[in-house]
Design a protein around this motif. Structure first.
Motif, short mmCIF file in Angstrom:
data_model
loop_
_atom_site.label_atom_id
_atom_site.label_comp_id
_atom_site.label_asym_id
_atom_site.label_seq_id
_atom_site.Cartn_x
_atom_site.Cartn_y
_atom_site.Cartn_z
N GLU A 114 5.31 0.77 -10.55
CA GLU A 114 4.44 0.36 -9.45
C GLU A 114 3.98 -1.08 -9.63
O GLU A 114 3.98 -1.87 -8.67
CB GLU A 114 3.24 1.30 -9.37
CG GLU A 114 2.27 0.98 -8.25
CD GLU A 114 1.08 1.91 -8.24
OE1 GLU A 114 -0.06 1.40 -8.23
OE2 GLU A 114 1.28 3.14 -8.26
N CYS B 27 4.93 -4.03 -6.95
CA CYS B 27 3.82 -4.68 -6.25
C CYS B 27 3.73 -6.16 -6.62
O CYS B 27 3.38 -7.00 -5.77
CB CYS B 27 2.51 -3.98 -6.58
SG CYS B 27 2.37 -2.33 -5.84
N ARG C 65 2.06 2.01 -3.47
CA ARG C 65 1.02 2.60 -4.33
C ARG C 65 0.82 4.09 -4.03
O ARG C 65 0.32 4.82 -4.88
CB ARG C 65 -0.30 1.86 -4.12
CG ARG C 65 -0.32 0.47 -4.72
CD ARG C 65 -1.76 -0.02 -4.89
NE ARG C 65 -1.76 -1.35 -5.47
CZ ARG C 65 -1.75 -2.47 -4.76
NH1 ARG C 65 -1.74 -2.40 -3.44
NH2 ARG C 65 -1.75 -3.64 -5.34
N ARG D 87 0.83 -1.21 0.00
CA ARG D 87 0.00 0.00 0.00
C ARG D 87 0.86 1.25 0.00
O ARG D 87 0.53 2.26 -0.65
CB ARG D 87 -0.94 0.00 1.22
CG ARG D 87 -2.06 -1.02 1.14
CD ARG D 87 -3.11 -0.76 2.21
NE ARG D 87 -2.56 -0.90 3.56
CZ ARG D 87 -2.53 -2.03 4.24
NH1 ARG D 87 -3.00 -3.15 3.69
NH2 ARG D 87 -2.03 -2.07 5.46
N GLU E 213 3.14 3.79 -13.69
CA GLU E 213 2.32 2.57 -13.64
C GLU E 213 3.18 1.32 -13.81
O GLU E 213 2.97 0.32 -13.11
CB GLU E 213 1.26 2.64 -14.74
CG GLU E 213 0.30 1.46 -14.72
CD GLU E 213 -0.77 1.58 -15.80
OE1 GLU E 213 -1.56 0.63 -15.96
OE2 GLU E 213 -0.80 2.62 -16.48
#
Length: 571
Positions: A477, A481, A468, A465, A474
């Protein structure tokens, strides 16, 4: 050659030499062959054939190059153009201009520091002028530092400029010493500053005399803190309004700009115990006390990073708050930007503390955007500073104190959050991606005995989290993740948390709540572990006994709907 078209052959005997005409002919082939023969025989370093066409209207030839061979043409540098305006400072009065004072402050920096004065005081105190003139060597070196670069830039003889500035300095010293001997600078011990300002109003040299009066009031004060206190006393004794007030405040502001523009003066005023980052934060608080005060009131943690401004600095801040010294405010704000964009570390011994102080500075300067600096200038400064935060040296110092790889990942996540600029975000993301994608990270999370599997999944979910919330691209990330989710899937797979939950004798609503929290990324990172929890939750929803339990307890269904939406099981 009587026709409207003919060809000319030019040669250069050496590469640096100019073109010279060899022959002119109406035969194109003959012209090109001749040029090739001249180049082959070594009689020319380069050849060129041009086609000359006569324009019947203007009776002028238009030239077009049709053949060129040999050494490339050496471009001659243009001769320096003599500046008809003469030296940049032509009279002694020009030495009092802001740019001239700034240059004097640079070339005489060491001497001024030893005397504990500024360039403005040197230009308005007869005793300092005589002291500098008596040194001889200091003044001569300063003149050479000015004359040599100007001669190189403008193409003027160095000796002429040296003689010119020598005469100019002699004239300025003579003017200042003569004014001192004639007692043109009254002492404030026997006169009121406000009365002097009113008496000088309308006089042709009122700025020069008032500058001497203000500079003379600082005689004997070598400490910049005491000098600032004295200047604030003088500002309080200034006339209330009009031109006489401006006559007093302008020289005070000019001295303040030069005094606070030096690092030694700033450290003396704010305190030598402050590091570079804390000093910049104190400057921002001094020039924007209202904005920083509101930020500290809203977030008390800001007070830990932004030191309080006390004593003479607080008195100056109070005057800046009422817009009394606008040039000083702008100069200090620009100084903060220059320091932020410089390679100098703000906290050399504390990398984590440097990020803290940068965050506080960013918040403070953004709050003042539009009054002192534009938002674009603030953003550009922090983009430039962020480049230093993603270098290998800084990152190594930043994670040096981390005892576990999880601690490194959390620290690098914080780094990603605090750097600005697309390129810097990408560089910080690479460091974090290499950390969470390493075998060491996976091994430590799987084999660590200090936490249970459920606790590890919760830590990984929190890390995911945080990633993010960093504002990464994008692609970066997703990659980071995914790596975290893969490790979480391995931890959950070894502990078999989802199958054990499914087979536990707990009531169906309770098992659904736990599984949905796993599937929503609250207690486990999104990835294989969350997917398995989501699949098990779907199976449990389809079981008749689970449906019956939910129907029997409708009050339990309401909180589950929120988790179902988060897990993607409901619209």
């Amino acid at each position: 050659m009587a026709g409207p078209v003919h060809y000319e052959v030019y040669i250069r005997k050496t590469a640096p030499s100019s073109w010279s005409l060899q022959i002119a002919t109406e035969d194109r082939t003959h012209a090109i062959d001749t040029a090739e023969d001249l180049l082959r025989d070594g009689r020319a370093a380069a050849v060129r054939v041009t086609k000359e066409t006569l324009d019947p209207d203007t009776m002028e030839f238009n030239s077009v190059t049709v053949f060129s061979r040999g050494a490339p043409e050496v471009r001659q540098s243009k001769a320096p153009v003599e500046d008809a305006s003469g030296p940049r400072c032509s009279t002694a009065y020009d030495l009092y201009a802001p740019m001239a004072r700034e240059l004097i402050g640079r070339v005489l920096e060491d001497w001024l520091r030893r005397q504990g004065v500024t360039a403005f005081e040197l230009l308005h105190r007869p005793d300092l002028a005589e002291r500098l003139d008596a040194t001889g060597v200091e003044l001569q070196h300063a003149i050479q530092k000015v004359a040599v670069p100007e001669a190189q830039a403008d193409g003027k003889p160095v000796h002429d400029l040296v003689r010119h500035y020598q005469k100019l300095s002699d004239a300025a010293i003579e003017r200042l010493v003569t004014a001192g001997r004639k007692n043109r600078f009254p002492s404030l011990e026997h006169h009121s500053l406000a009365d002097l300002a009113h008496r000088l109003e309308g006089q042709p040299e009122r700025a020069f005399i008032m500058g001497g009066v203000i500079a003379g009031a600082l005689v004997g004060l070598k400490n910049d803190r005491s000098r600032l206190d004295k200047l604030m006393d003088l500002a309080e004794r200034a006339p209330m309004d009009g031109q006489p007030r401006a006559m007093v405040l302008v020289p005070i502001e000019q001295i303040l700009c030069e005094m606070l523009g030096s690092r030694s003066g700033l450290a003396d005023i704010l305190g030598p115990s402050l590091d570079q980052g804390a000093a910049l934060a104190a400057v921002v608080r001094m020039v924007a006390p209202r904005e920083v005060g509101l930020l500290v009131h809203q977030d008390p943690r800001m007070a830990l990073q932004v030191p309080a401004v006390e004593g003479p600095a607080a008195r100056l801040g109070a005057r800046i708050e009422i817009a009394e010294f606008p040039l000083l405010s702008a100069a200090l704000a620009r100084m903060v930007l220059r320091e932020l964009m410089s390679p100098r570390r703000l906290r050399p011994a504390d990398a984590a503390g440097e990020i803290d102080i940068l965050r506080a500075l960013a918040t403070s300067l953004t709050a003042t955007a539009g009054r002192l600096l534009t938002l674009e200038e603030v953003q550009n400064a922090f983009n430039e500073r962020s480049k230093a935060l993603v270098t290998a040296d800084f990152v190594a110092a930043y994670v040096k104190g981390c005892s576990t790889v999880l601690c490194e990942a959390e620290a690098l996540t914080r780094l990603c959050e605090n750097v600005t600029g697309v390129a810097n975000k990408r560089s910080a993301a690479r460091w974090l991606s290499a950390c969470v994608g390493s075998l060491r990270f996976e091994t430590e999370m799987r084999q660590s005995s200090g936490q249970t599997a459920a606790q590890k999944l919760g830590v990984l979910a929190g890390l995911q989290r945080a990633v993010r919330a960093c504002g990464l691209s994008e692609r970066d990330e997703t990659d980071i993740c995914t790596s975290i989710g893969t490790v979480g899937g391995a931890v959950e797979g070894e502990a078999r948390i989802v199958p054990l939950l499914a087979r536990s004798p707990a009531p169906a609503p309770q098992k659904l709540a736990v599984l949905l929290r796993l599937a929503a990324g609250e207690t486990a990172p999104l990835g294989p572990a969350a997917d398995r929890a989501k699949a098990e939750a779907i199976k449990l929803f389809r079981a008749p006994e689970a449906r019956a339990a939910l129907v029997a307890a409708p009050e339990v269904l309401a909180p589950l709907k929120t988790l179902m939406k988060a897990a993607g099981l409901a619209a």
